[in-house]
Write a protein that holds these residues in place. Structure first.
Motif, PDB file in Angstrom:
ATOM      1  N   LEU A  95       0.799  -1.224   0.000  1.00 48.28           N
ATOM      2  CA  LEU A  95       0.000   0.000   0.000  1.00 48.28           C
ATOM      3  C   LEU A  95       0.837   1.283   0.000  1.00 48.28           C
ATOM      4  CD1 LEU A  95      -2.916   0.940  -0.037  1.00 48.28           C
ATOM      5  CD2 LEU A  95      -2.884   0.977   2.451  1.00 48.28           C
ATOM      6  N   PRO A  96       1.953   1.383   0.773  1.00 51.83           N
ATOM      7  CA  PRO A  96       2.714   2.640   0.811  1.00 51.83           C
ATOM      8  C   PRO A  96       3.158   3.166  -0.549  1.00 51.83           C
ATOM      9  CG  PRO A  96       3.404   1.224   2.603  1.00 51.83           C
ATOM     10  CD  PRO A  96       2.473   0.413   1.760  1.00 51.83           C
ATOM     11  N   PRO A  97       3.764   2.359  -1.446  1.00 51.92           N
ATOM     12  CA  PRO A  97       4.170   2.930  -2.740  1.00 51.92           C
ATOM     13  C   PRO A  97       2.995   3.384  -3.590  1.00 51.92           C
ATOM     14  CG  PRO A  97       4.510   0.544  -2.728  1.00 51.92           C
ATOM     15  CD  PRO A  97       4.213   0.947  -1.325  1.00 51.92           C
ATOM     16  N   ILE A  98       1.842   2.705  -3.469  1.00 52.22           N
ATOM     17  CA  ILE A  98       0.672   3.099  -4.259  1.00 52.22           C
ATOM     18  C   ILE A  98       0.164   4.471  -3.806  1.00 52.22           C
ATOM     19  CG2 ILE A  98      -1.716   2.508  -4.806  1.00 52.22           C
ATOM     20  CD1 ILE A  98      -0.958  -0.429  -4.515  1.00 52.22           C
ATOM     21  N   ILE A  99       0.000   4.638  -2.502  1.00 53.04           N
ATOM     22  CA  ILE A  99      -0.554   5.895  -1.984  1.00 53.04           C
ATOM     23  C   ILE A  99       0.453   7.036  -2.129  1.00 53.04           C
ATOM     24  CG2 ILE A  99      -1.536   7.018   0.039  1.00 53.04           C
ATOM     25  CD1 ILE A  99      -3.269   4.817  -1.174  1.00 53.04           C
ATOM     26  N   GLY A 234       2.574  13.641   7.980  1.00 52.67           N
ATOM     27  CA  GLY A 234       2.998  13.549   6.593  1.00 52.67           C
ATOM     28  C   GLY A 234       3.584  14.848   6.076  1.00 52.67           C
ATOM     29  N   VAL A 235       2.942  15.963   6.398  1.00 51.60           N
ATOM     30  CA  VAL A 235       3.453  17.271   5.971  1.00 51.60           C
ATOM     31  C   VAL A 235       4.807  17.555   6.617  1.00 51.60           C
ATOM     32  CG1 VAL A 235       3.030  19.758   6.084  1.00 51.60           C
ATOM     33  CG2 VAL A 235       1.154  18.195   5.517  1.00 51.60           C
ATOM     34  N   ALA A 236       4.940  17.252   7.901  1.00 54.85           N
ATOM     35  CA  ALA A 236       6.207  17.501   8.604  1.00 54.85           C
ATOM     36  C   ALA A 236       7.343  16.670   8.018  1.00 54.85           C
ATOM     37  CB  ALA A 236       6.034  17.186  10.093  1.00 54.85           C
ATOM     38  N   THR A 237       7.084  15.401   7.699  1.00 55.21           N
ATOM     39  CA  THR A 237       8.118  14.553   7.119  1.00 55.21           C
ATOM     40  C   THR A 237       8.533  15.069   5.744  1.00 55.21           C
ATOM     41  OG1 THR A 237       7.157  12.655   8.269  1.00 55.21           O
ATOM     42  CG2 THR A 237       8.743  12.192   6.538  1.00 55.21           C
ATOM     43  N   GLY A 238       7.565  15.486   4.945  1.00 51.83           N
ATOM     44  CA  GLY A 238       7.883  16.035   3.633  1.00 51.83           C
ATOM     45  C   GLY A 238       8.700  17.310   3.721  1.00 51.83           C
ATOM     46  N   LEU A 239       8.351  18.185   4.646  1.00 52.37           N
ATOM     47  CA  LEU A 239       9.108  19.430   4.820  1.00 52.37           C
ATOM     48  C   LEU A 239      10.525  19.160   5.327  1.00 52.37           C
ATOM     49  CD1 LEU A 239       6.392  21.771   6.399  1.00 52.37           C
ATOM     50  CD2 LEU A 239       7.277  21.827   4.051  1.00 52.37           C
ATOM     51  N   LEU A 240      10.660  18.209   6.242  1.00 52.96           N
ATOM     52  CA  LEU A 240      11.982  17.864   6.754  1.00 52.96           C
ATOM     53  C   LEU A 240      12.874  17.335   5.631  1.00 52.96           C
ATOM     54  CD1 LEU A 240      13.951  17.438   9.111  1.00 52.96           C
ATOM     55  CD2 LEU A 240      12.898  15.179   9.466  1.00 52.96           C
ATOM     56  N   SER A 269       7.762   7.876   6.890  1.00 49.29           N
ATOM     57  CA  SER A 269       6.554   8.582   7.332  1.00 49.29           C
ATOM     58  C   SER A 269       5.403   7.597   7.539  1.00 49.29           C
ATOM     59  CB  SER A 269       6.158   9.647   6.304  1.00 49.29           C
ATOM     60  OG  SER A 269       5.666   9.052   5.106  1.00 49.29           O
ATOM     61  N   TYR A 270       5.281   6.634   6.622  1.00 50.39           N
ATOM     62  CA  TYR A 270       4.228   5.627   6.756  1.00 50.39           C
ATOM     63  C   TYR A 270       4.433   4.771   7.998  1.00 50.39           C
ATOM     64  CZ  TYR A 270       0.969   1.916   5.421  1.00 50.39           C
ATOM     65  OH  TYR A 270      -0.065   1.016   5.410  1.00 50.39           O
ATOM     66  N   MET A 271       5.677   4.318   8.221  1.00 50.30           N
ATOM     67  CA  MET A 271       5.948   3.452   9.354  1.00 50.30           C
ATOM     68  C   MET A 271       5.811   4.193  10.683  1.00 50.30           C
ATOM     69  SD  MET A 271       6.243   0.672   7.897  1.00 50.30           S
ATOM     70  CE  MET A 271       6.499  -0.228   9.423  1.00 50.30           C
ATOM     71  N   LEU A 272       6.168   5.478  10.709  1.00 55.97           N
ATOM     72  CA  LEU A 272       5.981   6.269  11.931  1.00 55.97           C
ATOM     73  C   LEU A 272       4.493   6.389  12.268  1.00 55.97           C
ATOM     74  CD1 LEU A 272       8.591   9.165  11.529  1.00 55.97           C
ATOM     75  CD2 LEU A 272       8.639   7.286  13.181  1.00 55.97           C
ATOM     76  N   ALA A 273       3.681   6.581  11.225  1.00 63.22           N
ATOM     77  CA  ALA A 273       2.236   6.653  11.464  1.00 63.22           C
ATOM     78  C   ALA A 273       1.721   5.337  12.038  1.00 63.22           C
ATOM     79  CB  ALA A 273       1.511   6.990  10.159  1.00 63.22           C
ATOM     80  N   GLU A 274       2.182   4.218  11.485  1.00 60.93           N
ATOM     81  CA  GLU A 274       1.767   2.920  12.020  1.00 60.93           C
ATOM     82  C   GLU A 274       2.301   2.716  13.438  1.00 60.93           C
ATOM     83  OE1 GLU A 274      -0.288   0.697  10.417  1.00 60.93           O
ATOM     84  OE2 GLU A 274      -0.546   2.375   9.032  1.00 60.93           O
ATOM     85  N   LEU A 275       3.509   3.207  13.696  1.00 57.70           N
ATOM     86  CA  LEU A 275       4.114   3.071  15.019  1.00 57.70           C
ATOM     87  C   LEU A 275       3.285   3.779  16.083  1.00 57.70           C
ATOM     88  CD1 LEU A 275       6.557   2.170  16.791  1.00 57.70           C
ATOM     89  CD2 LEU A 275       7.634   4.347  16.189  1.00 57.70           C
ATOM     90  N   PHE A 276       2.758   4.961  15.729  1.00 56.85           N
ATOM     91  CA  PHE A 276       1.970   5.744  16.681  1.00 56.85           C
ATOM     92  C   PHE A 276       0.465   5.514  16.517  1.00 56.85           C
ATOM     93  CE2 PHE A 276       5.889   8.366  16.205  1.00 56.85           C
ATOM     94  CZ  PHE A 276       6.334   8.254  17.504  1.00 56.85           C
ATOM     95  N   TYR A 277       0.085   4.421  15.807  1.00 57.64           N
ATOM     96  CA  TYR A 277      -1.312   4.033  15.633  1.00 57.64           C
ATOM     97  C   TYR A 277      -2.121   5.126  14.936  1.00 57.64           C
ATOM     98  CZ  TYR A 277       0.081   0.455  18.981  1.00 57.64           C
ATOM     99  OH  TYR A 277       0.732  -0.578  19.610  1.00 57.64           O
ATOM    100  N   LEU A 278      -1.490   5.767  13.934  1.00 60.21           N
ATOM    101  CA  LEU A 278      -2.167   6.760  13.115  1.00 60.21           C
ATOM    102  C   LEU A 278      -2.502   6.134  11.758  1.00 60.21           C
ATOM    103  CD1 LEU A 278       0.098   9.847  13.937  1.00 60.21           C
ATOM    104  CD2 LEU A 278      -2.029   9.164  15.057  1.00 60.21           C
ATOM    105  N   SER A 279      -2.926   6.947  10.819  1.00 57.66           N
ATOM    106  CA  SER A 279      -3.261   6.459   9.479  1.00 57.66           C
ATOM    107  C   SER A 279      -2.057   6.635   8.556  1.00 57.66           C
ATOM    108  CB  SER A 279      -4.469   7.222   8.914  1.00 57.66           C
ATOM    109  OG  SER A 279      -4.656   6.894   7.555  1.00 57.66           O
ATOM    110  N   GLY A 280      -1.403   5.522   8.225  1.00 53.10           N
ATOM    111  CA  GLY A 280      -0.261   5.597   7.325  1.00 53.10           C
ATOM    112  C   GLY A 280      -0.656   6.058   5.939  1.00 53.10           C
ATOM    113  N   VAL A 284       1.414   9.184   4.306  1.00 55.91           N
ATOM    114  CA  VAL A 284       2.276   9.048   3.138  1.00 55.91           C
ATOM    115  C   VAL A 284       1.686   9.792   1.939  1.00 55.91           C
ATOM    116  CG1 VAL A 284       1.320   6.930   2.121  1.00 55.91           C
ATOM    117  CG2 VAL A 284       3.784   7.365   2.009  1.00 55.91           C
ATOM    118  N   PHE A 285       0.366   9.954   1.866  1.00 58.93           N
ATOM    119  CA  PHE A 285      -0.244  10.708   0.774  1.00 58.93           C
ATOM    120  C   PHE A 285       0.148  12.182   0.839  1.00 58.93           C
ATOM    121  CE2 PHE A 285      -3.887  13.253  -0.803  1.00 58.93           C
ATOM    122  CZ  PHE A 285      -3.804  12.921  -2.141  1.00 58.93           C
TER     123      PHE A 285
END
Length: 559
Positions: A95-99, A234-240, A269-280, A284-285
């Motif tokens: 799913l991560p590469p698709i999104i 996601g925005v923070a990871t992209g800006l970083l 970014s996707y894995m961090l979202a999964e780590l913190f039980y957010l929406s990957g 990642v989108f």
């Protein structure tokens, strides 16, 4: 993450064929066969590209079913799998590469121009569809002799069947011919998947032994928390990523490092979202959108070309992999044997769910389109016509890999279930995905060609240089979504910012965002017009705007 060969049957088949009984070697053989079939899907998809009825998704499903049938014959009717994966493979690797590619390739101008409508369809629409499907299943299933499902299961079914798959429709539509329609279908598809997964996880968290208004409020609050925190991450990871690449000038030494850092940060970014039980998915989108807006302009020209094609290729392979595996899984005899329901019950469940999907889809597409048109009443050229509404309704009728993955997550353990009722839910999900993807997918191209003939394909293009828009610009002193904004001495000299916002909210918000972006964001994070002068990118002393206009067609295409 566990990836295992189908237990027993296929392994025995390989041994009888003369292969070593070494487990590692059998893994290699099985993976090689699966990759070979994957290559066959790509070749046949290319040969059938101009076919009116068949697309690549249907091709992969058909080849998966054929391969599963062959394996089923040679294994003595015990298995249809070359490889068996648990549902986590989908969420962690496929799913991560698709999104991410969806966010990275999105036409940002069209996406944010229609952002409110997309969010109406992708968020509000999911809740409406979720409520109708959940309530309908709760009322109809007991009459079909389906018992043993809890409230959580009915709510999970609502999220499972609210998740759409718009791939077949997007393969028919073209961004240049129908930019408004493509933007709405594409944007809703991504937001819909994200909303469905977030809502599914919110449902899993709560105890429904006693369902009351407080529980509903908690579900909505948890959904909003997951939605916004995932977006911010996601925005923070992209800006970083943009800041790191702009500051360290990776392109001076190696384009490989630029591409590698972008890919790894996106996956992080996707894995961090999964780590913190957010929406990957959401994370990642929006990481992809931010990277395409800032990071992509900070890398060398070679890296820009390479990243576009690399991310698109990974997304394409992942999508083909998913449909191929779903086709094989449709013939898994273990699930069909575990189902104790009669054919009449299975047909009744399928018919009920399909009817609820049709009803739930219509219940929000047409009313929310009317609401969107009301908000667009001062801009007639961008109104959603009834023809477009029908296409949007049709595009959301197909169900795909997200529905399969959520169903496996709810009703199986590592892809296996021993509960007859849960097996019935899995098999019906597979039937519905196969039916909607093949039947609706086959009809999509001729239906869209009939609803929107080619001579009408440019009717939804908003021309910013039209007399109406030029009149607005003259009245308000605002350039509308132009790429080169003139210096405004006093933008608000004629009207207050509040009246501007009420009269043209989209254009006004975009204008002030562009001012903020050019003044504060791009000098820090880079982007178009702030590309560093490094080897392979922009030559020393060369006009940046000239180079970017020559290298990219993004401005002309409205990205």
């Amino acid at each position: 993450m566990e990836t295992v060969i189908d237990s027993g049957p296929f392994q025995s088949l390989l041994i009888r064929a003369g292969f070593s009984n070494d487990t590692d070697h059998l893994h290699v053989v099985a993976i090689s066969l699966f990759v070979t079939i994957l290559c066959l899907c790509i070749i046949l998809g290319h040969l059938l590209e101009e076919n009116r009825w068949v697309n690549e998704s249907i091709t992969a499903l058909a080849i998966g079913c054929c391969a599963g049938f062959i394996v089923l014959l040679f294994s003595g009717g015990t298995s249809s799998h070359i490889l068996r994966f648990n549902e986590e493979l989908f969420f962690i690797y496929l799913l991560p590469p698709i999104i991410f590619n969806a966010g990275f390739q999105v036409k940002k101008k069209q996406f944010f121009h229609n952002f409110v409508t997309i969010m109406l369809f992708g968020v509000v629409g999911v809740f409406i569809s979720f409520a109708i499907i959940s309530a309908g299943c709760w009322l109809l299933f007991p009459r079909l002799d389906v018992s043993g499902l809890k409230i959580r299961d009915y709510l999970a079914l609502g999220t499972i069947f609210s998740s759409t798959d718009t791939v077949c429709t997007l393969q028919v539509l073209h961004q240049d011919e129908t930019p408004l329609l493509y933007s709405l279908v594409f944007g809703e598809g991504v937001v819909n998947d994200a909303t469905s997964v977030v809502l599914f996880r919110a449902v899993q968290k709560f105890d429904f032994s006693r369902l009351d208004g407080v529980t509903v409020i908690y579900i909505v609050a948890d959904f909003l928390y997951l939605f916004f925190t995932s977006t911010v991450l996601g925005v923070a990871t992209g800006l970083l990523t943009a800041y790191i690449i702009k500051s360290l000038y990776f392109g001076r030494h190696s384009t490989d490092r630029e591409i590698g850092l972008m890919a790894l940060m996106a996956y992080l970014s996707y894995m961090l979202a999964e780590l913190f039980y957010l929406s990957g998915i959401l994370t990642v989108f929006f990481c992809g959108i931010v990277m395409s807006h800032y990071t992509w302009h900070n890398v060398t020209e070679k890296s820009r070309i390479t990243t576009k094609h690399s991310f698109a290729t990974m997304s394409f392979i992942a999508e083909t992999f998913i449909f191929l595996y779903v086709g094989m899984d449709a013939l898994d005899m273990q699930k069909w044997r575990m189902t104790k329901s009669s054919p009449r019950t299975i047909i009744g469940i399928f018919s009920s769910v399909m009817s609820l999907i049709l009803l739930g889809r219509a219940a929000f597409v047409f009313p929310l389109s009317a609401l969107s048109n009301y908000m667009r009443r001062d801009s007639e050229i961008t109104r959603i016509s009834f023809r477009n509404q029908v296409v949007i309704w049709w595009a959301g009728l197909m169900r795909g890999a997200v529905s399969i993955a959520l169903a496996f997550n709810q009703f199986t353990v590592s892809g296996i279930t021993w509960n007859p009722v849960e097996a019935t839910m899995i098999t019906n999900t597979i039937i519905l995905v196969l039916f909607s993807t093949t039947v609706f997918g086959i009809l999509t191209k001729p239906l869209i060609g009939w609803i929107i003939p080619h001579h009408m394909r440019r009717s939804d293009v908003s021309d910013p240089s039209s007399p109406k828009e030029r009149a607005f610009e003259a009245e308000w002193g605002l350039p509308l979504l132009s790429q080169n904004e003139p210096n405004q001495g006093n933008v608000l000299r004629r009207r207050s910012s509040l009246s501007m916002l009420l009269h043209r909210p989209t254009y006004t918000i975009h204008y002030f965002w562009r001012k903020f972006d050019d003044s504060y964001m791009r000098p820090i994070f880079g982007g178009r017009g702030f590309v560093p002068c490094v080897s392979g990118s922009v030559k020393e002393g060369e006009d940046v705007s000239k180079v970017t206009s020559e290298v990219f067609t993004e401005t002309k295409n409205g990205v």
